[in-house]
Design an enzyme around this catalytic site. Sequence first.
Site, PDB file in Angstrom:
ATOM      1  N   ASP A  59     -50.100  71.961  39.794  1.00 20.28           N
ATOM      2  CA  ASP A  59     -49.130  71.302  39.007  1.00 20.28           C
ATOM      3  C   ASP A  59     -49.120  71.618  37.372  1.00 20.28           C
ATOM      4  O   ASP A  59     -48.745  70.413  36.855  1.00 20.28           O
ATOM      5  CB  ASP A  59     -49.151  69.894  39.514  1.00 20.28           C
ATOM      6  CG  ASP A  59     -49.260  69.694  40.963  1.00 20.28           C
ATOM      7  OD1 ASP A  59     -48.536  70.295  41.796  1.00 20.28           O
ATOM      8  OD2 ASP A  59     -50.071  69.006  41.605  1.00 20.28           O
ATOM      9  N   GLU A  60     -49.605  72.426  37.152  1.00 22.26           N
ATOM     10  CA  GLU A  60     -49.815  72.593  35.628  1.00 22.26           C
ATOM     11  C   GLU A  60     -48.336  73.264  35.014  1.00 22.26           C
ATOM     12  O   GLU A  60     -48.186  73.360  33.835  1.00 22.26           O
ATOM     13  CB  GLU A  60     -50.693  73.662  35.217  1.00 22.26           C
ATOM     14  CG  GLU A  60     -52.117  73.403  35.506  1.00 22.26           C
ATOM     15  CD  GLU A  60     -52.582  74.026  36.838  1.00 22.26           C
ATOM     16  OE1 GLU A  60     -51.755  74.388  37.648  1.00 22.26           O
ATOM     17  OE2 GLU A  60     -53.791  73.911  37.263  1.00 22.26           O
ATOM     18  N   LYS A 108     -46.987  76.455  36.539  1.00 19.57           N
ATOM     19  CA  LYS A 108     -47.138  77.792  36.539  1.00 19.57           C
ATOM     20  C   LYS A 108     -45.530  78.608  36.614  1.00 19.57           C
ATOM     21  O   LYS A 108     -45.608  79.430  36.131  1.00 19.57           O
ATOM     22  CB  LYS A 108     -47.973  78.104  37.655  1.00 19.57           C
ATOM     23  CG  LYS A 108     -49.510  77.766  37.487  1.00 19.57           C
ATOM     24  CD  LYS A 108     -50.396  78.056  38.436  1.00 19.57           C
ATOM     25  CE  LYS A 108     -50.316  77.358  39.512  1.00 19.57           C
ATOM     26  NZ  LYS A 108     -50.426  75.873  39.484  1.00 19.57           N
ATOM     27  N   GLY A 147     -45.955  74.216  45.169  1.00 22.15           N
ATOM     28  CA  GLY A 147     -44.427  73.914  44.901  1.00 22.15           C
ATOM     29  C   GLY A 147     -44.312  74.038  43.454  1.00 22.15           C
ATOM     30  O   GLY A 147     -44.751  73.518  42.478  1.00 22.15           O
ATOM     31  N   HIS A 148     -43.690  75.513  43.092  1.00 17.50           N
ATOM     32  CA  HIS A 148     -43.450  75.995  41.774  1.00 17.50           C
ATOM     33  C   HIS A 148     -41.868  75.573  41.487  1.00 17.50           C
ATOM     34  O   HIS A 148     -41.082  76.218  41.913  1.00 17.50           O
ATOM     35  CB  HIS A 148     -43.906  77.307  41.692  1.00 17.50           C
ATOM     36  CG  HIS A 148     -45.353  77.696  42.018  1.00 17.50           C
ATOM     37  ND1 HIS A 148     -45.831  79.069  42.004  1.00 17.50           N
ATOM     38  CD2 HIS A 148     -46.311  76.830  42.025  1.00 17.50           C
ATOM     39  CE1 HIS A 148     -47.153  78.808  42.178  1.00 17.50           C
ATOM     40  NE2 HIS A 148     -47.502  77.885  42.366  1.00 17.50           N
ATOM     41  N   GLN A 191     -51.899  76.853  43.312  1.00 15.56           N
ATOM     42  CA  GLN A 191     -52.884  75.805  42.943  1.00 15.56           C
ATOM     43  C   GLN A 191     -53.705  75.933  41.477  1.00 15.56           C
ATOM     44  O   GLN A 191     -53.017  76.383  40.606  1.00 15.56           O
ATOM     45  CB  GLN A 191     -54.217  75.810  44.012  1.00 15.56           C
ATOM     46  CG  GLN A 191     -53.386  75.232  45.380  1.00 15.56           C
ATOM     47  CD  GLN A 191     -52.693  76.203  46.221  1.00 15.56           C
ATOM     48  OE1 GLN A 191     -53.196  77.368  46.515  1.00 15.56           O
ATOM     49  NE2 GLN A 191     -51.445  75.804  46.504  1.00 15.56           N
ATOM     50  N   THR A 219     -58.775  73.572  47.637  1.00 17.67           N
ATOM     51  CA  THR A 219     -58.129  74.209  48.781  1.00 17.67           C
ATOM     52  C   THR A 219     -58.975  75.373  49.434  1.00 17.67           C
ATOM     53  O   THR A 219     -60.061  75.638  49.092  1.00 17.67           O
ATOM     54  CB  THR A 219     -56.747  74.720  47.979  1.00 17.67           C
ATOM     55  OG1 THR A 219     -55.718  75.306  49.196  1.00 17.67           O
ATOM     56  CG2 THR A 219     -56.778  75.893  47.368  1.00 17.67           C
ATOM     57  N   PRO A 249     -47.401  60.343  44.579  1.00 17.13           N
ATOM     58  CA  PRO A 249     -47.792  60.185  42.959  1.00 17.13           C
ATOM     59  C   PRO A 249     -49.054  60.894  42.827  1.00 17.13           C
ATOM     60  O   PRO A 249     -49.954  60.909  43.703  1.00 17.13           O
ATOM     61  CB  PRO A 249     -47.860  58.685  43.196  1.00 17.13           C
ATOM     62  CG  PRO A 249     -47.931  58.162  44.479  1.00 17.13           C
ATOM     63  CD  PRO A 249     -47.377  59.359  45.433  1.00 17.13           C
ATOM     64  N   GLY A 286     -44.815  74.473  26.109  1.00 12.02           N
ATOM     65  CA  GLY A 286     -43.931  73.923  27.090  1.00 12.02           C
ATOM     66  C   GLY A 286     -43.398  72.454  26.161  1.00 12.02           C
ATOM     67  O   GLY A 286     -44.186  71.880  26.301  1.00 12.02           O
ATOM     68  N   VAL A 287     -42.374  72.309  25.890  1.00 13.04           N
ATOM     69  CA  VAL A 287     -41.788  71.152  25.356  1.00 13.04           C
ATOM     70  C   VAL A 287     -40.577  70.400  26.196  1.00 13.04           C
ATOM     71  O   VAL A 287     -39.870  69.580  25.706  1.00 13.04           O
ATOM     72  CB  VAL A 287     -41.223  71.125  23.814  1.00 13.04           C
ATOM     73  CG1 VAL A 287     -42.766  71.411  22.837  1.00 13.04           C
ATOM     74  CG2 VAL A 287     -40.274  72.467  23.742  1.00 13.04           C
TER      75      VAL A 287
HETATM   76  P1  IMP Z   1     -54.792  72.206  51.134  1.00  9.79           P
HETATM   77  O1  IMP Z   1     -54.312  73.217  50.041  1.00  9.79           O
HETATM   78  O2  IMP Z   1     -53.133  71.567  51.769  1.00  9.79           O
HETATM   79  O3  IMP Z   1     -55.538  72.377  52.303  1.00  9.79           O
HETATM   80  O4  IMP Z   1     -55.055  70.891  50.289  1.00  9.79           O
HETATM   81  C1  IMP Z   1     -56.402  70.876  49.641  1.00  9.79           C
HETATM   82  C2  IMP Z   1     -56.310  70.119  48.337  1.00  9.79           C
HETATM   83  O5  IMP Z   1     -55.405  70.754  47.319  1.00  9.79           O
HETATM   84  C3  IMP Z   1     -55.547  68.840  48.352  1.00  9.79           C
HETATM   85  O6  IMP Z   1     -56.152  67.858  47.535  1.00  9.79           O
HETATM   86  C4  IMP Z   1     -54.196  69.094  47.834  1.00  9.79           C
HETATM   87  O7  IMP Z   1     -53.409  67.769  47.320  1.00  9.79           O
HETATM   88  C5  IMP Z   1     -54.386  70.195  46.911  1.00  9.79           C
HETATM   89  N1  IMP Z   1     -53.241  71.052  46.797  1.00  9.79           N
HETATM   90  C6  IMP Z   1     -53.021  71.951  47.489  1.00  9.79           C
HETATM   91  N2  IMP Z   1     -51.991  72.464  47.204  1.00  9.79           N
HETATM   92  C7  IMP Z   1     -51.452  71.939  45.691  1.00  9.79           C
HETATM   93  C8  IMP Z   1     -50.688  72.423  44.879  1.00  9.79           C
HETATM   94  O8  IMP Z   1     -50.101  73.258  44.750  1.00  9.79           O
HETATM   95  N3  IMP Z   1     -50.719  71.526  43.773  1.00  9.79           N
HETATM   96  C9  IMP Z   1     -51.909  70.623  43.584  1.00  9.79           C
HETATM   97  N4  IMP Z   1     -52.418  70.085  44.492  1.00  9.79           N
HETATM   98  C10 IMP Z   1     -52.524  70.956  45.587  1.00  9.79           C
END
Ligand code: IMP
Length: 428
Positions: A15-16, A18, A42-43, A226, A241, A306, A415-416
Amino acid sequence: MKGKVEAIIGTQWGDEGKGRVVDAVASRVDVVVRYQGGANAGHTVMAEGETYIFHLLPSGMLYPGKTCVIGNGVVVDPQQLIEEFEGLQEKGKDRARLVVSGNAHVVMPYHKVLDGMEERFRGMGHRIGTTRRGIGPCYMDKVSRRGIRMEDLLEPDILREKLTFNLEYSNLLLTRIYEESPLSFGDIYDKALAWGKKLAPYIGDGPLVIHRALEAGETVLLEGAQGTLLDVDHGTYPFVTSSNAVGGGGCTGSGVGPVWISRMTGVTKAYCTRVGAGPFPTEAKGEAGDRLRERGGEYGATTGRPRRCGWLDLVALKHSVRVNGLTGIALTKLDVLSGEKILPVCVAYSHEGQREENFRGGYSFLENVKPVYHEFPGWDADISLCNTWEALPEEARKYVSFIEEETGVPVVFIGVGAKRDQMIRRGL
Ligand code: IMP
């Protein structure tokens, strides 16, 4: 090889931003490759007055003339991919050529069910807080050598044989371990054949497509999903993950040789967030965390959960610099910090009374550290329209310069704001 490869990866817990950084450079590259993860990502890309959230499609899909590859390291949920692709087609925005690697693994319906069961089995103490997209169970099948690959969807007999074997095993887990009902072969087989029919024009040889592009002198961009702290080897294990989100994963997940990568950009949010369980040393509970969440819109793009919010952690960032070999940092969401009176930045941890400057991903270490903060004065000005370094308030420049000094890596992008043009380019 005439072409070149660069990578854009996450340095924190995902969630940076990307997607937004990839979108910013996509116009000057030829091929964009997703190399790991799956629909857990989720990009978000805001372009042409619309917001697009790409879970599986590479973030270069909006650009005509580009090739977007879903690499072999990705685990593909075909139903999700079809929906996402058709959504773009309906709007006439499927502008890039899509190639799905035949050797990428398929997330099957039972993987998603097993993901939920595994979390239930773990209980409160060990729950990871997964996205329940079937990611872990699919990678388990991949490394256990009983997985089903995208190319198998095109061969009804092979699919039948592999699915029979795989489902038999998964149903044993479901019924004997989790005491749930088994899933029916017929339903899944029919669905899988239909997925294969729809996706057949796009399933191909990912590595070959990439190599041909490189031979033709093109630029290939590896798009991480991720982030480094969620990497199965270098992250905060076991709260991670199931794939290698680091830049090195870009080689195995796409079929690109390591020495070809000439630029490794680490996307870093100006503060930190995390979704799901696991240690987070600089987490700001209470009002400060709430302010960051509301101002930054910190709710999961995939699950809507959240996000936990906190301050920038340079101990963790330096770890990311090392394990990725970062050549540049893309700093995102600096505007979200506007209005904060004091900006704490974590420069070390205190562990059992000792100052610790090196990150260790292990749970017992991170759960027992306290951040040592360096405090910066904040700024009040709205910086969302600043498009040069000089236009930023002095306090913001000091904040960014400190990151560069501490990490030894230049900040090449700032990024602003979420829109395409709300950025300061400094070499990316
Ligand atoms: P999984 O990838 O669904 O198995 O989740 C493993 C961990 O990675 C959990 O803490 C998720 O919330 C986190 N996670 C997986 N994909 C993302 C992402 O795209 N953004 C933020 N956290 C993620």
